[in-house]
Scaffold this motif. Structure first.
Motif, PDB file in Angstrom:
ATOM      1  N   THR A 404       0.823  -1.208   0.000  1.00 25.51           N
ATOM      2  CA  THR A 404       0.000   0.000   0.000  1.00 25.51           C
ATOM      3  C   THR A 404       0.855   1.255   0.000  1.00 25.51           C
ATOM      4  O   THR A 404       0.591   2.213  -0.743  1.00 25.51           O
ATOM      5  N   LEU A 405       1.897   1.271   0.823  1.00 26.85           N
ATOM      6  CA  LEU A 405       2.788   2.426   0.878  1.00 26.85           C
ATOM      7  C   LEU A 405       3.502   2.631  -0.458  1.00 26.85           C
ATOM      8  O   LEU A 405       3.667   3.768  -0.926  1.00 26.85           O
ATOM      9  N   ALA A 406       3.913   1.531  -1.080  1.00 28.15           N
ATOM     10  CA  ALA A 406       4.606   1.627  -2.365  1.00 28.15           C
ATOM     11  C   ALA A 406       3.668   2.183  -3.446  1.00 28.15           C
ATOM     12  O   ALA A 406       4.037   3.102  -4.191  1.00 28.15           O
ATOM     13  N   ARG A 407       2.476   1.634  -3.532  1.00 27.54           N
ATOM     14  CA  ARG A 407       1.528   2.107  -4.541  1.00 27.54           C
ATOM     15  C   ARG A 407       1.121   3.555  -4.290  1.00 27.54           C
ATOM     16  O   ARG A 407       0.947   4.344  -5.224  1.00 27.54           O
ATOM     17  N   LEU A 408       0.973   3.923  -3.028  1.00 23.60           N
ATOM     18  CA  LEU A 408       0.603   5.296  -2.687  1.00 23.60           C
ATOM     19  C   LEU A 408       1.654   6.272  -3.201  1.00 23.60           C
ATOM     20  O   LEU A 408       1.322   7.303  -3.813  1.00 23.60           O
ATOM     21  N   ALA A 409       2.922   5.964  -2.973  1.00 23.98           N
ATOM     22  CA  ALA A 409       4.002   6.851  -3.428  1.00 23.98           C
ATOM     23  C   ALA A 409       4.022   6.955  -4.951  1.00 23.98           C
ATOM     24  O   ALA A 409       4.251   8.040  -5.514  1.00 23.98           O
ATOM     25  N   GLN A 410       3.768   5.849  -5.627  1.00 26.20           N
ATOM     26  CA  GLN A 410       3.790   5.846  -7.098  1.00 26.20           C
ATOM     27  C   GLN A 410       2.585   6.576  -7.683  1.00 26.20           C
ATOM     28  O   GLN A 410       2.699   7.246  -8.708  1.00 26.20           O
ATOM     29  N   GLU A 411       1.454   6.441  -7.055  1.00 22.84           N
ATOM     30  CA  GLU A 411       0.230   7.044  -7.585  1.00 22.84           C
ATOM     31  C   GLU A 411       0.134   8.528  -7.273  1.00 22.84           C
ATOM     32  O   GLU A 411      -0.427   9.304  -8.041  1.00 22.84           O
ATOM     33  N   ARG A 412       0.693   8.946  -6.144  1.00 19.60           N
ATOM     34  CA  ARG A 412       0.511  10.324  -5.695  1.00 19.60           C
ATOM     35  C   ARG A 412       1.168  11.337  -6.622  1.00 19.60           C
ATOM     36  O   ARG A 412       0.764  12.506  -6.668  1.00 19.60           O
ATOM     37  N   VAL A 413       2.164  10.930  -7.388  1.00 26.04           N
ATOM     38  CA  VAL A 413       2.833  11.874  -8.288  1.00 26.04           C
ATOM     39  C   VAL A 413       2.013  12.135  -9.553  1.00 26.04           C
ATOM     40  O   VAL A 413       2.322  13.051 -10.318  1.00 26.04           O
ATOM     41  N   LYS A 414       0.981  11.340  -9.781  1.00 23.05           N
ATOM     42  CA  LYS A 414       0.146  11.504 -10.969  1.00 23.05           C
ATOM     43  C   LYS A 414      -0.937  12.552 -10.725  1.00 23.05           C
ATOM     44  O   LYS A 414      -1.320  12.792  -9.568  1.00 23.05           O
ATOM     45  N   PRO A 415      -1.450  13.178 -11.789  1.00 25.67           N
ATOM     46  CA  PRO A 415      -2.643  14.022 -11.630  1.00 25.67           C
ATOM     47  C   PRO A 415      -3.763  13.176 -11.021  1.00 25.67           C
ATOM     48  O   PRO A 415      -3.872  11.975 -11.286  1.00 25.67           O
ATOM     49  N   ASP A 416      -4.591  13.796 -10.215  1.00 24.52           N
ATOM     50  CA  ASP A 416      -5.587  13.053  -9.448  1.00 24.52           C
ATOM     51  C   ASP A 416      -6.471  12.173 -10.323  1.00 24.52           C
ATOM     52  O   ASP A 416      -6.761  11.023  -9.984  1.00 24.52           O
ATOM     53  N   LEU A 417      -6.900  12.693 -11.463  1.00 25.36           N
ATOM     54  CA  LEU A 417      -7.811  11.936 -12.320  1.00 25.36           C
ATOM     55  C   LEU A 417      -7.135  10.770 -13.030  1.00 25.36           C
ATOM     56  O   LEU A 417      -7.811   9.932 -13.639  1.00 25.36           O
ATOM     57  N   GLU A 418      -5.808  10.694 -12.953  1.00 23.47           N
ATOM     58  CA  GLU A 418      -5.096   9.596 -13.602  1.00 23.47           C
ATOM     59  C   GLU A 418      -4.664   8.510 -12.610  1.00 23.47           C
ATOM     60  O   GLU A 418      -4.087   7.497 -13.003  1.00 23.47           O
ATOM     61  N   ARG A 419      -4.939   8.713 -11.345  1.00 21.33           N
ATOM     62  CA  ARG A 419      -4.566   7.721 -10.343  1.00 21.33           C
ATOM     63  C   ARG A 419      -5.565   6.567 -10.326  1.00 21.33           C
ATOM     64  O   ARG A 419      -6.695   6.698 -10.779  1.00 21.33           O
ATOM     65  N   ARG A 420      -5.138   5.440  -9.750  1.00 19.54           N
ATOM     66  CA  ARG A 420      -6.082   4.383  -9.449  1.00 19.54           C
ATOM     67  C   ARG A 420      -7.123   4.942  -8.482  1.00 19.54           C
ATOM     68  O   ARG A 420      -6.778   5.759  -7.609  1.00 19.54           O
ATOM     69  N   PRO A 421      -8.373   4.562  -8.627  1.00 18.51           N
ATOM     70  CA  PRO A 421      -9.420   5.149  -7.781  1.00 18.51           C
ATOM     71  C   PRO A 421      -9.128   5.092  -6.293  1.00 18.51           C
ATOM     72  O   PRO A 421      -9.411   6.048  -5.566  1.00 18.51           O
ATOM     73  N   GLU A 422      -8.523   4.007  -5.826  1.00 14.62           N
ATOM     74  CA  GLU A 422      -8.289   3.862  -4.386  1.00 14.62           C
ATOM     75  C   GLU A 422      -7.181   4.754  -3.850  1.00 14.62           C
ATOM     76  O   GLU A 422      -6.998   4.850  -2.628  1.00 14.62           O
ATOM     77  N   PHE A 423      -6.455   5.449  -4.745  1.00 17.77           N
ATOM     78  CA  PHE A 423      -5.372   6.332  -4.294  1.00 17.77           C
ATOM     79  C   PHE A 423      -5.637   7.798  -4.648  1.00 17.77           C
ATOM     80  O   PHE A 423      -4.730   8.626  -4.553  1.00 17.77           O
ATOM     81  N   MET A 424      -6.851   8.111  -5.039  1.00 15.84           N
ATOM     82  CA  MET A 424      -7.188   9.500  -5.321  1.00 15.84           C
ATOM     83  C   MET A 424      -7.267  10.297  -4.018  1.00 15.84           C
ATOM     84  O   MET A 424      -7.358   9.737  -2.921  1.00 15.84           O
ATOM     85  N   GLU A 425      -7.228  11.625  -4.138  1.00 15.52           N
ATOM     86  CA  GLU A 425      -7.223  12.490  -2.954  1.00 15.52           C
ATOM     87  C   GLU A 425      -8.405  12.205  -2.035  1.00 15.52           C
ATOM     88  O   GLU A 425      -8.275  12.228  -0.817  1.00 15.52           O
TER      89      GLU A 425
END
Length: 723
Positions: A404-425
């Motif tokens: 979860t921590l790894a995916r969070l770090a990878q997803e957070r650098v993306k624009p919000d609408l391009e993240r996996r739904p579970e890692f959006m703001e």
């Protein structure tokens, strides 16, 4: 309020019987005369006002994967004991074990807050089918289709959630025949008011789970709070009880056989629309694998928990959740076989095919079905790998948190609408709650043994299904001492399982996390890579499904020539039913009610049939109070009805024709578990706590006078004066 378009025109209501989880808007299309004849005593528009997009049904709320119901205008909500289990556990210690003892707040100041607990109150439904399909570019392949529709879904949700304290989602009906935007108020200050002792709340334990006769008091009471101005707000000592517009008064008369009832709630997932081959795979592969894998993990958790009182408390929610899934799988297999559900569905599917072959307008449905069957065969090739990877990503806390921590770090650098739904703001507060809450559920000895068992299974996979992360960190062949030593080293040198460090990690970049040289985090990054690839594969499948299922489902519904309720999808539904018993097997008939006398007859003094002393004393003294049933001459405990329910209906209010709460759904009978695949009126029975048992516990056992007054079943000061 906005309203959803009709999924179907509902006619021939008498043919519905107990089958069908109907949307609020569909209820308005039922024949009012038929509903009145069944026992509904309020106008259907009181249940759901199409102009406002709300009504009495909105007294039913979503409680973290369960259902619940407002039972006072002062924010009191009744739901199942197992649905608030985590709140009780959160405040329990070996010295003050509230799970065992139960809990009653004598005043509002004593009510216990639940970290991360939320209640969703429905506010609006809007059909967005056209918008979803218009977002797909011309010529898009299946992956592009899914990505485009997912982005549109995110945009619709973002627009919907511009209002404060709002939670929205887009739900798909019938595989993509219709999409609906659901708008809810999110109440984030939820506090525990009452939970019975565990020996009441899960009396009978796993032995009685899914069984009848049942004698379980699976209920608890929580309260939702708002800011002083009435707006939704996070926990604050200055918050006040939420003022509920709609709530269900408690019926002090309860029910009797053949009474009309309605079960309202948020049923999770059913599989009636699946093709017969998909159902066959669940019977042949999925459920046997659940029994195999989860059976082993449950044994590990119990064995390790028995060695340490604190460890036993820590693993309790995981054991409970896995145990329910494990026994459900067994029931599914028995029910699928008993009801010949797969065979019958093959016959029904063949009838639709034969019918469609004579109608040119449904030629696309036949082509879609053929392609769906081809995709099913292709997907089956990687079943074992995908199943095990899913379990690995969520069962053992160490790898799950690291991933979860790894995916969070990878997803957070993306624009919000391009993240996996579970890692959006919008999900980050929930994610933060989970990262904190899991500390309470972590027990190192059990966690490491579970990982050892899963590594052993992964290393036994064939060449085409290897999990690269496992091979890299533990090798390709299983040697118990070697793998166990590697797991010990992995945990010993990691900070992931330290709460304070984990909370720091949640705010770090991928480069910062990798610079830590934390071995468990490194494993998490490798698992994350597996997850990214699997997510993309499943996105492609989802895109194919939304392309192919709608034409097939339209043909199925046209062939039926009568109302076909959509599969459950965690949206607000209502099922109409009667209180009735059933015949589980040849020569046997079960009556639809159980009593307090039956509770005492089951009492052995040994788990899971232990009646707490204070309950036993009240029963022995026949302190029934006003809660005795004149026909039974006893306090009723549980009752059966033929409502169409599934997982997610836990905590669903069961109400009478007047809109009064008569019970609380918490289970189905064993013979009805496979109801997820097809409704069988002979055995379709849901299990409910009788409201009179709830009131008896509060009155004769707990002496909860203030709470009874607030609930309006005892004369006294007004509810808002309770302190």
């Amino acid at each position: 309020m906005k309203k959803t378009l009709l999924l179907l025109s509902l006619v021939a209501a008498p043919a519905l019987a107990g089958e069908g989880k109907w949307t609020p808007q569909q209820v308005l299309e039922l024949d009012p005369a038929w509903l009145k004849a069944q026992g509904l005593q309020v106008p259907p528009k009181r249940l759901w006002d199409p102009k406002r997009g709300t009504g009495l049904l909105a007294g039913t709320v979503s409680v973290g994967g369960c259902s619940g119901a407002f039972i006072s205008e002062t924010g009191l909500i009744i739901t199942n004991h197992h649905c608030v289990f985590s709140i009780v556990q959160e405040h329990s210690t070996p010295q003050r074990d509230l799970l065992a003892q139960g809990f009653l707040a004598k005043n509002r100041e004593e009510e216990l807050p639940g970290k991360g607990s939320r209640v969703l109150v429905p506010r609006g439904f809007t059909d967005v089918t056209k918008e979803m399909f218009a977002a797909v570019p011309e010529g898009a392949d299946d992956l592009a289709r899914q990505k485009a529709m997912e982005r549109k879904e995110k945009e619709l949700i973002a627009e919907c959630e511009k209002r404060p304290a709002t939670r929205c989602r887009v739900a798909s009906f019938d595989g993509g025949v219709q999409f609906v935007l659901l708008d809810s108020v999110e109440l984030a200050d939820v506090r525990l008011v009452y939970a019975p002792p565990r020996a009441v709340g899960e009396f009978g334990g796993e032995e009685d789970n899914w069984m009848w006769p049942r004698h379980t008091g699976d209920f608890s009471i929580i309260r939702a709070y708002s800011a002083p101005d009435g707006s939704a707000a996070k926990y604050d000592a200055q918050n006040v009880p939420h003022k509920a517009e709609f709530f269900f008064p408690l019926s002090t008369e309860g029910v009797k056989p053949d009474d009309f009832v309605m079960v309202l709630g948020y049923p999770g997932t059913t599989f009636r629309a699946l093709l017969a081959e998909d159902k066959a795979e669940r019977q042949a592969r999925f459920y046997p694998r659940v029994i195999d894998v989860y059976g082993e993990l449950i044994r590990i958790l119990k064995e390790e928990g028995e060695k340490d009182p604190a460890g036993k408390l820590a693993v309790a929610p995981t054991v409970k959740g896995m145990g329910n899934r494990y026994k459900n799988a067994g029931g599914q297999l028995v029910g699928l076989k008993r009801g010949r559900i797969v065979e019958k569905h093959r016959e029904a599917e063949a009838a639709v095919v034969a019918w469609a072959e004579k109608r040119n307008e449904h030629a696309g449905a036949l082509k879609a079905r053929s392609e769906l069957l081809s995709l099913h065969a292709e997907n089956a090739k990687t079943f074992e790998r995908e199943f095990l990877l899913d379990v690995l990503r969520m069962a053992s806390k160490g790898p799950s948190l690291a991933l979860t921590l790894a995916r969070l770090a990878q997803e957070r650098v993306k624009p919000d609408l391009e993240r996996r739904p579970e890692f959006m703001e919008r999900e980050l507060p929930r994610l933060a709650d989970r990262l904190e809450r899991e500390q309470k559920n972590y027990f190192a000895a059990a966690d490491k043994r579970m990982l050892l068992a899963l590594v052993r299974r992964a290393q036994a996979l064939g060449e085409g299904e290897r999990i690269a992360a496992i091979d890299k960190h533990f090798g390709r062949t299983y040697a118990e001492k070697d793998v166990s030593a590697k797991i010990d080293a992995l945990y010993a040198s990691s900070k992931v399982l330290d709460l304070a460090e984990r909370q720091k990690m949640a705010g770090e970049t991928e480069a910062q996390l990798r610079a830590r040289k934390d071995p468990l985090l490194d494993f998490g990054f490798d698992l994350a890579a597996e997850g990214v690839a699997l997510d993309e594969l499943r996105d492609r499948r989802a895109g194919a499904n939304v392309r192919l299922m709608p034409p097939w489902r339209r043909a199925v519904m046209a062939h039926a020539g009568k109302p076909v309720a959509p599969d459950a999808n965690s949206t607000l539904r209502v099922s109409f039913a009667k209180v009735k018993g059933y015949a589980p097997r040849d020569g046997a008939f079960y009556t639809p009610q159980t009593t307090l006398t039956g509770v005492m007859e089951k009492h052995t003094g040994q788990a899971p049939f232990i009646v707490p002393d204070k309950v036993a004393a009240a029963a022995a003294a026949k302190k029934y109070g006003p809660w005795v049933d004149s026909r039974l001459k006893d306090v009723p405990v549980n009752f059966l009805a033929d409502a169409d329910t599934t997982g997610g209906n836990s905590g669903s209010p069961t109400v009478n024709g007047k809109g009064q709460l008569v019970g609380l759904n918490f289970d189905r009978v064993w013979e009805n578990v496979a109801n997820d695949f097809g409704y069988n009126p002979d055995v379709a029975r849901n299990v409910n706590v009788d409201v009179r048992y709830v009131l008896w516990m509060l009155d004769q056992v707990e002496d909860a006078d203030g709470l009874l007054r607030e609930l309006g079943v005892r004369k006294g000061p007004k509810a808002q004066e309770r302190r």
